[in-house]
Every structure is written in C-alpha cells, then in structure tokens.
Design an enzyme around this catalytic site. Structure first.
Site, PDB file in Angstrom:
ATOM      1  N   LYS A   1     -11.759 -27.407 -13.819  1.00 56.41           N
ATOM      2  CA  LYS A   1     -12.710 -26.588 -14.576  1.00 56.41           C
ATOM      3  C   LYS A   1     -13.329 -25.597 -13.598  1.00 56.41           C
ATOM      4  CE  LYS A   1     -16.545 -26.629 -17.776  1.00 56.41           C
ATOM      5  NZ  LYS A   1     -17.450 -25.771 -17.005  1.00 56.41           N
TER       6      LYS A   1
ATOM      7  N   ASP B   1       0.824  -1.215   0.000  1.00 61.47           N
ATOM      8  CA  ASP B   1       0.000   0.000   0.000  1.00 61.47           C
ATOM      9  C   ASP B   1       0.852   1.258   0.000  1.00 61.47           C
ATOM     10  OD1 ASP B   1      -2.288  -1.472  -0.065  1.00 61.47           O
ATOM     11  OD2 ASP B   1      -2.666  -1.373   2.097  1.00 61.47           O
TER      12      ASP B   1
HETATM   13  O1  D41 Z   1     -11.754 -23.622 -16.235  1.00 58.32           O
HETATM   14  C1  D41 Z   1     -12.529 -23.529 -17.172  1.00 58.32           C
HETATM   15  N1  D41 Z   1     -13.779 -23.183 -16.959  1.00 58.32           N
HETATM   16  C2  D41 Z   1     -12.077 -23.792 -18.562  1.00 58.32           C
HETATM   17  C3  D41 Z   1     -12.885 -23.416 -19.608  1.00 58.32           C
HETATM   18  C4  D41 Z   1     -10.851 -24.424 -18.839  1.00 58.32           C
HETATM   19  N2  D41 Z   1     -10.032 -24.788 -17.829  1.00 58.32           N
HETATM   20  N3  D41 Z   1     -10.487 -24.674 -20.101  1.00 58.32           N
HETATM   21  C5  D41 Z   1     -11.265 -24.304 -21.139  1.00 58.32           C
HETATM   22  N4  D41 Z   1     -10.849 -24.579 -22.402  1.00 58.32           N
HETATM   23  C6  D41 Z   1     -11.611 -24.265 -23.423  1.00 58.32           C
HETATM   24  C7  D41 Z   1     -11.147 -24.607 -24.797  1.00 58.32           C
HETATM   25  C8  D41 Z   1     -10.565 -25.980 -24.824  1.00 58.32           C
HETATM   26  C9  D41 Z   1     -12.292 -24.556 -25.771  1.00 58.32           C
HETATM   27  C10 D41 Z   1     -10.104 -23.622 -25.205  1.00 58.32           C
HETATM   28  C11 D41 Z   1     -12.501 -23.655 -20.936  1.00 58.32           C
HETATM   29  C12 D41 Z   1     -13.261 -23.315 -22.061  1.00 58.32           C
HETATM   30  N5  D41 Z   1     -12.790 -23.629 -23.302  1.00 58.32           N
HETATM   31  C13 D41 Z   1     -14.532 -22.636 -22.021  1.00 58.32           C
HETATM   32  N6  D41 Z   1     -15.027 -21.935 -21.016  1.00 58.32           N
HETATM   33  C14 D41 Z   1     -16.225 -21.477 -21.342  1.00 58.32           C
HETATM   34  C15 D41 Z   1     -16.507 -21.879 -22.588  1.00 58.32           C
HETATM   35  C16 D41 Z   1     -15.446 -22.604 -23.029  1.00 58.32           C
END
Ligand code: D41
Length: 674
Positions: A118, A40
């Site tokens: 994901k 900060d």
């Molecule tokens: O973490 C995720 N939500 C995530 C989304 C991820 N780890 N990998 C992603 N990879 C793709 C591709 C393979 C199509 C480049 C994605 C997404 N797509 C995605 N998130 C929302 C729509 C597509």
C-alpha cells in the site's frame, strides 16, 4: 507551404517510438537499455526536429510534457465509476475475519488474493482515449476530484501514449502518485537551500507537488507512479483476474508495482505481509501497509461493496512511522569533526515497531525552524534505519512560554568556545587538537597518507593509543617508545619498531603536507599547497591577518576565518611548537607572494604516464604555480598534459581544440616558472 519531407516524418515517428520504448524499459521494467546521456540525445534530436517543423508536434509527443501555462484553479472532474476507499485492518485477527466473511459469502474453501504494497501517496485517475492520455484527476472524495492533467503530464513515469495494441478505446487507469524517499530528501535539501518550507514526509511533498497551479513547478518535482487497478473501460475488455489486468497494463507501458504477487488464502496474505514488513525499509518509497484483493473479478462482483469500500479488498496497515511524544531535554554531542549535534531526549514511544527515546535535531537552524522547546509535545518519525527525526511541534499542547533553545557557547566536552562560521549551518567546537572528542579523528588525519604519511599508524592503533592514554595530541606521537608500543594488544616487537621508524621518517616533510595534516577546517590539500607557496613559512601563515590571507588567490572570508581561529587557539600553537621541537622539518620554500601566481586561473588535466615524476608530483608542481588540476577534459580546460599512453582524455582534448603538452613541453613550462 512546403510539405515536410517523408524522411523527416519517419525520423520523428521513429524517435518517438524509441523514446517511449526506453521510458518503458526504465519506468516499467526498471531495466534500462541505454544510458541517460543516450536518452537525452534522442530527446534533443526530437526537440530540434519539432522546433524546425512545428507542424509535426503532437500533444502525445514525449517532448510535450511541460509547457502548459499556470492555472487559476483546478476544474472539477466527476468520476463516472466512483473511486472507492479501502477498509483498514490493524491486526492479524481482522485479516482472518475479513477472509472468513469473504469465503462464507462466496461459499469457497480458499480464496486467491492479489497482494501488493500500500503506497503512501495520492490516488489518481488517468483517462486514456485511443491510447492517448486525455485527462488526469485526483480522487477527491471518490465522486468528484480535481483536473490535474497539466501536472500529471510532467510525471515521466506516466506514459502520454500507451504502448503496443489491444487496449480498450477508453481505459481509465487508477494508481498512486508517489515521491521516492531519495527524491524527497533531495527536494527538501533544495527547499532548505532556497529558504523555502520543508515537507514533513514524501506523501505531503507528492500532494503539494500535484496541487501546484503552475505545471513548471510540478515538472521539477521527483514524482513517480504505480497503478493499482482500473476504472472505466469501454470499447474493449480486460482479463477476468486482477493480476492479469495489471499484467496487461504493464504491457501497455503503465508502471505496476514490481512487488505485487498472488497468494493462496489468509496464510498467504500474512506471509506476504511479514515478508514486506522486513523489506519495508529497503524499498525506495514509503509504504504504510499491504493491500489484499480477491483476484477473481467474478468473485469481486459477488462480494460487492458496503458504503464506500469493496468487500473484496483490505488494507492491512503496518505500525505507524510517526507518533506523538514529549521532549524531555536537549543534549549536545560533539562529533569527530568537532560538529555539535543537538540530540532530543524523548519520553520513550513505540514508532515503526521499535522504542524510540532519542532523535536528532541536526543543528541550530533545524531547532529554529521547528521552534522546538524543552517540554514540548512533538511528532517523531522513524522511517527505515535512519535516525529518528522530529517532524513538528504540537503547538496546541505547549504549556506556558518555555525559552527558545540555543546551542552552548562552549564545548560541553573540552570547554573551548564554539563557533558557527558564516554561511554554514554547523556549530563547531574550536578546541581542535585539544578537544578529546576530536582527538582520535585529528590523529588519524594527521597520520594519513596524504598528510604526514605515518606508515602503520592505522585507525585501530590510534584508538588504542588514545584509549591507553599514551597519546593525547599529535605531538605525543613523537614521544612514543618501542617499549610502550610493544605493550599494546596485538603488537609485536617488529611492528612496534616499524612504527617508531615510520614516525621518525615522517619528520621530514613539506610545509604543505604539515599544514594539511593539522586538520584546520576548510584547509584541504589544495588550500594547504596554496598557503605554503604563497607564504613560504609557517610563521608567516600563523601571524597573517584576515586581509593578508584574503589576498591569497582562492582564499575567501570563510577559509581565512577558519585559519585565524585555528591559530588563535593557544592549545593549537602549543602542539605545533611541540611538533617542531620533536624535529619535524621541511625544506624552506621560496615565498611567491605575488597576488597572482604564474598559472593562476589556468586549468590542467593530466593523462598518461610521465617518466620524470608521478602524477601527484606533477599535480603538486602545477598547483604550486597556481594552476587548477581537474580530472576530466572540458571546454574550460586550458592544457592537457599527455604522458606515455595518454588514452581518451587526449582524444577529447584534440576534439575540443584544447592545447596538448607532451612531457618536454610540460617540463619547459615548469622550468620557466621555477
Ligand atoms: O497502494 C495503494 N495506496 C492502493 C490504494 C492500492 N495498492 N490499491 C488500492 N485499491 C483500491 C480499490 C480496491 C478500492 C480499487 C488503493 C485504493 N483503492 C485507494 N487509494 C486511495 C483510496 C483508495
């Protein structure tokens, strides 16, 4: 116009580099080198220089995250490289199929997969031109999204300028904007305090925050970001494997999920899936599955894509954390503090891999907010090891017009009236010492060190005494005999004797300790002390009306209400009488009922060792005179009492010009008001 001195320009450049570097340590490496306060200070110094020399301000300066004015609507953005979607798999079978098809197309025996959680967030695109963030857009339908640059600039995890060198002249970073679980809880707490609408889950909160037209609102939201790949690349090249690309991005200051990894074959994928499933609850953010991606870009290219999803990537979903079920009944539990908690009894349902049949409804406000009624179809959410929650009611499934639910007027355990204090959300049983649900807790508190200080009467022993029906209320403690105590499990004659002796010893106490020991709602040590010195006698406190109580400094309507309610209970008065008959006594105090105590409004800090009294005694003496005693020195401190070896608090007092009293001065001050 005078040119800005070179030394100033250099300092500004240096500060920006340092701030960007520390952002990287914090958000990308998760390994900060400096404290928040030091960070900060750097930011403040830069802000001050930029205010003084506005011609030095650049759009990628770390000070320029917020400041844009609200929009009327978001502009459309065309994604030159479409943002594809992910194929979903819900079983191991589907993962085996995916891998087999890919191997057949590539004509290889085994594929290396880049694997990562994901994230349950929002996909966005970040366009960096010459290393400077120039545009941020939502995914939208994959072809057309919305320009949310102003909002994305406020996300501290997203660099406004890339670090290091070697990045392409044009680099489109793709990833997910998320809100951490902790950030979500905090945000909802604030929303609740402001009577604003609550978000159902971190994903909705992140989406709502990114869709604000006013970036100043987005700036207050705890958003974060992890990249999952790239889009457009011009004037430069990226490596030939997905995990290497992510490595590069990381080196440029882009946050990449630290859980991501590379595995061999479908077995590697499934092992990673199981490992992350175990870890899911302990991660600081929500994930809804695992993404597997063919690591080699040449293989990705060979596989191509169908419709809108690549053939080289798969999202393997975890069991859902939200499910629909029916609310069968609402039961009420009475907690150890007397708080009534409504509990939803549900038609058992699988959520997040376990069977859920109960969910907490928290309190009356939560029931009103959800407008949940018995018989409703509801969405339950079980995330992590937290108690399952009801997220919402599926109104379209409500049959007829079932009555609204109200918490009972009497305690379901002891039958005493329940009450909800003004300004509080919790409904309490007023049974106090009489309610069996609260008894154990009340006895533990009564015996605790800062209350009656009954040595050897720990939690375990209290449980035993109550379970064996030897003690029903705190007054029964003083009827205990050595013989009775000795019969308890794991209790020798010596410990039994010691306990009885400790009980005997505790009979000689102070009025303040006794008041505190009673466990009256909202009456902590300080309030007990204030009451004792103001009134001087228990009788006076027990008979004081609201007006009389409110005349006491620091006692407001809520505390006054609690005190009156406690003493109005016949059971409580009976227990107090029994305690006094058992021989509990205290020296009569001289009442000091002046509306204002001599040190009212003064704040003291104690440091070092006093020779004549302990720190607690000094604190009590000051509090009895109406002073407030705090732990740290600030501009608001009036006096610092410095004993032997005073330490840094005295230095700070000196620096702030706060009056320092040595032990003699302090004693004189106490004597003056004795
Ligand atoms: O973490 C995720 N939500 C995530 C989304 C991820 N780890 N990998 C992603 N990879 C793709 C591709 C393979 C199509 C480049 C994605 C997404 N797509 C995605 N998130 C929302 C729509 C597509």
């Amino acid at each position: 116009m005078m040119a800005v001195a070179k030394s100033v320009r250099q300092r500004v450049a240096r500060l920006r580099d340092e701030i960007n570097y520390h952002n990287y340590r914090y958000y990308v490496l998760d390994d900060p080198e400096i404290t928040d306060a030091e960070y900060d200070r750097l930011l403040r110094e830069l802000q001050e220089l930029e205010e003084k020399y506005p011609e030095l301000v650049t759009t990628d300066s770390p000070t320029q995250r917020v400041g844009a004015t609200p929009l009327k609507e978001f502009a459309e953005v065309h994604h030159e490289v479409p943002m594809l979607s992910l194929e979903n798999a819900f079983s191991d079978e589907e993962v085996f199929d995916f891998d087999r098809r890919a191997r057949e197309r590539l004509n290889v025996a085994e594929i290396e997969y880049a694997v990562e959680p994901k994230l349950d967030g929002l996909a966005i695109s970040l366009l960096y031109k010459e290393g400077v963030l120039s545009r941020a857009a939502t995914r939208g339908d994959g072809t057309t999204g919305e320009d949310v640059t102003q909002n994305v600039r406020t996300i501290d995890a997203i660099p406004l300028r890339l670090l290091g060198k070697g990045y392409p002249g044009i680099l489109e970073v793709r990833g997910e904007v998320i809100m951490t679980k902790a950030g979500f809880e905090k945000l909802n707490q604030l929303q609740r305090q402001h009577g604003a609408k609550l978000f159902a889950n971190p994903r909705n909160a992140a989406a709502g925050s990114l869709r604000q037209l006013d970036p100043r609102i987005t700036a207050t939201r705890p958003l974060s970001f992890f990249s999952y790949g790239n889009g457009l690349v011009e004037q430069g090249e990226l490596p030939s494997r997905h995990h290497q690309i992510m490595q590069k991005m990381k080196s440029w200051g882009i946050p990449v999920n630290p859980e991501s990894s590379v595995v061999k074959g479908v077995e590697g994928c499934l092992a990673y899936y199981r490992k992350m499933q175990q870890k899911r609850d302990s991660l600081p953010y929500d994930i809804d599955g695992i993404v597997y991606k063919v690591d080699r870009l040449d293989q990705q290219e060979k596989l191509g894509f169908v419709a809108r999803a690549p053939r080289w990537a798969l999202a393997h979903k975890f069991p859902a954390q939200e499910e629909m079920t029916k609310l069968l009944a609402i039961d009420v539990q009475v907690g150890r503090t007397g708080a009534l908690t409504p509990v939803a009894r549900l038609q058992p349902v699988h959520v997040g891999g376990v069977v859920v049949s109960n969910a907490t409804l928290h309190n009356q406000d939560e029931i009103d907010r959800l407008d949940v009624r018995v018989g409703d179809t509801v969405i339950v959410r079980r995330a992590g090891d937290v108690i399952p929650q009801i997220v919402s009611v599926v109104l379209s499934r409500r049959k007829g017009n079932p009555p609204r639910y109200k918490l009972p007027d009497t305690c379901p355990v002891c039958g005493s009236p329940t009450a909800r204090l003004s300004g509080e959300v919790v409904t309490y049983c007023t049974g106090g010492l009489y309610c069996p649900a609260q008894r154990k807790q009340a006895i533990k508190h009564f015996a605790s060190r800062r209350a009656m200080d009954i040595e050897g009467l720990g939690d375990k022993l209290v449980e035993q005494l109550v379970d064996e029906k030897l003690v029903n209320d705190v007054a029964d403690l003083y009827d205990l005999t050595v013989e009775q105590v000795q019969q308890l499990e794991r209790m020798g004659p010596k410990s039994a004797h010691n306990l009885i002796a400790a009980l005997e010893k505790s009979k000689s106490t102070t009025l303040a300790r006794f008041l505190y020991a009673l466990g009256i709602h909202d009456v902590g040590e300080t309030t007990a002390q204030t009451l004792a010195s103001h009134f001087g006698s228990l009788e006076k406190i027990m008979h004081a009306d609201e007006e009389t109580l409110m005349a006491v400094p620091d006692i407001g309507p809520v505390v006054a209400e609690s005190i009156i309610r406690f003493f109005r209970q016949k059971h409580n008065r009976k227990v107090i009488r029994k305690l006094q008959q058992a021989g509990i006594h205290w020296p009569t105090e001289k009442a000091k009922p002046s509306g204002k105590l001599p040190l009212q409004g003064k704040t003291f800090v104690l440091t070092g060792t006093l020779s004549k009294m302990t720190r607690d005694e000094a604190k009590a003496a000051l509090q009895a005179l109406g002073a407030k005693v705090t732990g740290s020195v600030s501009k608001k401190t009036d006096y610092v009492v410095a004993g032997e070896n005073p330490g840094s608090k005295a230095d700070k007092a000196e620096a702030l010009g706060v009056t320092i009293l040595d032990e003699k001065d302090f004693q004189a001050l106490l004597d003056e008001h004795a």
